[in-house]
Design a protein around this motif. Sequence first.
Motif, PDB file in Angstrom:
ATOM      1  N   LEU A  59      -4.200  67.600  -6.036  1.00 15.44           N
ATOM      2  CA  LEU A  59      -3.479  68.727  -6.623  1.00 15.44           C
ATOM      3  C   LEU A  59      -3.917  70.040  -5.974  1.00 15.44           C
ATOM      4  N   PRO A  60      -3.110  71.075  -6.065  1.00 13.71           N
ATOM      5  CA  PRO A  60      -3.579  72.392  -5.625  1.00 13.71           C
ATOM      6  C   PRO A  60      -4.858  72.764  -6.388  1.00 13.71           C
ATOM      7  N   ARG A  61      -5.875  73.188  -5.663  1.00 10.89           N
ATOM      8  CA  ARG A  61      -7.179  73.536  -6.247  1.00 10.89           C
ATOM      9  C   ARG A  61      -7.774  72.368  -7.035  1.00 10.89           C
ATOM     10  N   GLY A  62      -7.449  71.162  -6.597  1.00 12.96           N
ATOM     11  CA  GLY A  62      -7.824  69.972  -7.350  1.00 12.96           C
ATOM     12  C   GLY A  62      -9.312  69.756  -7.490  1.00 12.96           C
ATOM     13  N   LYS A  63     -10.071  69.988  -6.402  1.00  6.09           N
ATOM     14  CA  LYS A  63     -11.518  69.740  -6.489  1.00  6.09           C
ATOM     15  C   LYS A  63     -12.200  70.759  -7.386  1.00  6.09           C
ATOM     16  N   ALA A  64     -11.721  71.990  -7.374  1.00  2.40           N
ATOM     17  CA  ALA A  64     -12.280  73.007  -8.271  1.00  2.40           C
ATOM     18  C   ALA A  64     -11.964  72.652  -9.722  1.00  2.40           C
ATOM     19  N   PHE A  65     -10.754  72.166  -9.959  1.00  3.27           N
ATOM     20  CA  PHE A  65     -10.375  71.734 -11.302  1.00  3.27           C
ATOM     21  C   PHE A  65     -11.269  70.592 -11.759  1.00  3.27           C
ATOM     22  N   TYR A  66     -11.520  69.630 -10.864  1.00  2.00           N
ATOM     23  CA  TYR A  66     -12.356  68.486 -11.246  1.00  2.00           C
ATOM     24  C   TYR A  66     -13.786  68.920 -11.549  1.00  2.00           C
ATOM     25  N   ALA A  67     -14.304  69.849 -10.777  1.00  2.61           N
ATOM     26  CA  ALA A  67     -15.655  70.350 -11.062  1.00  2.61           C
ATOM     27  C   ALA A  67     -15.716  70.982 -12.454  1.00  2.61           C
ATOM     28  N   GLU A  68     -14.648  71.707 -12.820  1.00  5.28           N
ATOM     29  CA  GLU A  68     -14.600  72.299 -14.173  1.00  5.28           C
ATOM     30  C   GLU A  68     -14.526  71.204 -15.233  1.00  5.28           C
ATOM     31  N   ARG A  69     -13.766  70.148 -14.964  1.00  2.00           N
ATOM     32  CA  ARG A  69     -13.661  69.051 -15.929  1.00  2.00           C
ATOM     33  C   ARG A  69     -14.988  68.329 -16.108  1.00  2.00           C
ATOM     34  N   LEU A  70     -15.770  68.203 -15.033  1.00  2.00           N
ATOM     35  CA  LEU A  70     -17.095  67.587 -15.157  1.00  2.00           C
ATOM     36  C   LEU A  70     -18.009  68.453 -16.014  1.00  2.00           C
ATOM     37  N   ARG A  71     -17.982  69.756 -15.794  1.00  2.00           N
ATOM     38  CA  ARG A  71     -18.793  70.649 -16.632  1.00  2.00           C
ATOM     39  C   ARG A  71     -18.348  70.570 -18.083  1.00  2.00           C
ATOM     40  N   TYR A  72     -17.041  70.547 -18.291  1.00  2.00           N
ATOM     41  CA  TYR A  72     -16.488  70.519 -19.645  1.00  2.00           C
ATOM     42  C   TYR A  72     -16.883  69.244 -20.377  1.00  2.00           C
ATOM     43  N   ASN A  73     -16.786  68.120 -19.711  1.00  2.00           N
ATOM     44  CA  ASN A  73     -16.991  66.835 -20.378  1.00  2.00           C
ATOM     45  C   ASN A  73     -18.445  66.389 -20.446  1.00  2.00           C
ATOM     46  N   THR A  74     -19.274  66.831 -19.515  1.00  2.00           N
ATOM     47  CA  THR A  74     -20.685  66.433 -19.567  1.00  2.00           C
ATOM     48  C   THR A  74     -21.583  67.514 -20.156  1.00  2.00           C
ATOM     49  N   THR A  75     -21.089  68.748 -20.260  1.00  2.00           N
ATOM     50  CA  THR A  75     -21.872  69.923 -20.682  1.00  2.00           C
ATOM     51  C   THR A  75     -23.121  70.077 -19.813  1.00  2.00           C
ATOM     52  N   THR A  76     -23.022  69.722 -18.543  1.00  2.00           N
ATOM     53  CA  THR A  76     -24.111  69.898 -17.590  1.00  2.00           C
ATOM     54  C   THR A  76     -23.546  70.543 -16.329  1.00  2.00           C
TER      55      THR A  76
END
Length: 583
Positions: free
Chosen positions: A283-300
């Motif tokens: 997706l456009p800006r997909g890797k940045a989005f995924y990094a945000e999702r990892l922070r959101y879901n792991t709280t790390t």
Amino acid sequence: MSPIRIPHVAMSFLLLVTSCLSAPGAHARAGVSETERLHLWLDEQYAEELRFTPEELTSQGSKALYDRLNDYSDEGEQRQLDWLRRSVASMRANFDREALDDEGALSYDFWAYRLQRAEDSREFADHRYAFSQVNDPHVELPKLLINDHRVDTAADLEAYIRRLNGIGVAMRQNLERAKTAADRNIRAPRFAYDTVIDQTMRVISGAPFDDGDEESALWRDARGKIDALLQTSVISAREAHDYEEQVRAALLGPLREGYREVIAWLREDREQTSEQAQGVHALPRGKAFYAERLRYNTTTELTAEEIHAIGKAEVARLQDAMQGIVERVDFDGSLQEFFSHVREDSRFYYPDTATGRRRYIEDTEAYLEEIEEELPDHFGLLPKADLLVRRVEAFRERDGGAAHYVSGTPDGDRPGVYYLHLSDMRSNNLTDLQTTAYHEGNPGHHLQISIAQENANLPDFRRNLWYSAYGEGWALYAEQVAAEMGLVEDPYNEFGRLTAEIFRAIRLVVDTGLHHHGWTEEEAVQYMLDNSALPEGKVRSEIRRYIAWPGQATSYKVGMLKILELRHKAKADMGEDFDIRGF
């Protein structure tokens, strides 16, 4: 905004044993501590915030805003974020964090941390698929009305009917978000389109939508609720007839039209999706989005590379333990051959019949009854709320769909429910039936969520908010605790427990593989088949879940590892004074 250290905030047990903007100083009086003053204010704030989410009010057992649904529009999301910004600014201006005790400081940090998460998430609002098999307002709204919207009075019934009419608006709001995202080349995978089309058509199938013999789920539910009021003389026969006609008009009018618009657009836009499902890296800006999702879901702050490596190390460790089971049952073959044996042998499945489904539910209930007697020896707090086991409603059931828990109400009026997808019994291997019951029920989700809801010493928001890293981490930790209690005696069930844990370790590998490293769907499926005994139907359903829900699958194992780390630290610090019930 300065970052808040997540291990201190979101992974703490105190944090997650889990509002008119009045002037904070209005609560100040002699003998009231700063923490008490903060918690009173936070309760007011949370009460006001809940007005943005009438559906959550209903889920918590409240009849406030009973005739309304959430605002699913982009503007509605922005209004809620603006409100939270003002709330956090007010808290910082009016409360002295240094004067708070540990519990108060935790509440202060948590309230501020919620804003940080919301700001980060808002940046990628278009990337969160409006419709998929996991983000599914098309089935969640009917489920809310059927399971959560109690009808005790004529006013409750009238609110129910207004909500039926409002579902069409909600569908159009979500559809508008899906169209906006598509204009920016952000689309859910094709299989998600197909699933949503199928589920949506099932909602508007049956009477009164067509001439079939079967009633639709909503029509059957509404008529049942009308009849209950009639039988208790709350309404007259004439009123019952009038209400039934209003329900019919709502279903055949705004609701059906909203669903048809969604179906028509999905069918039209389907050809714009990729034939081969891809992770969000595409997706456009997909890797940045995924990094945000990892922070959101792991709280790390763990990166995709770090999570991928943790997953591979855990897979290797757990396979060593699984090899011990292979030797214990005298299986003549490799671990991979044992995977195939457990996956394919009919002894590990109930028949795909009504009897097989009933036996699966009865076994689950029996394991939960057995562990309930042992809980006081291992947990210092126990839930008061009841727990039920049910099959998922037909209109939202999926082959290989994940079992899941839905919490009851804080007052205990509605019990917690453990839901099972049983449409395909070959996706439900018996070796992990016992462990999954512990994960979803006690001492997993039901115990943790119910205790949080029932804890009157916490501010309301901490009793009700969900954080996947803690909630799912706790449930996975609970599987291990049940084994430590000596309840998993059958070696095949112990293999099933290890299968459940390696399943969560594999998730770290395949989720990051799909969304960061660019793995194909088939590569992810093959990795899970090669490293576990999970049935192929379940594997394929799970991999599609991860594709449509980036990052969420990493929360389980990351959370469990943090809880085990905290337990190890507590044991080391307390020595002989350590008490597992207190932990």
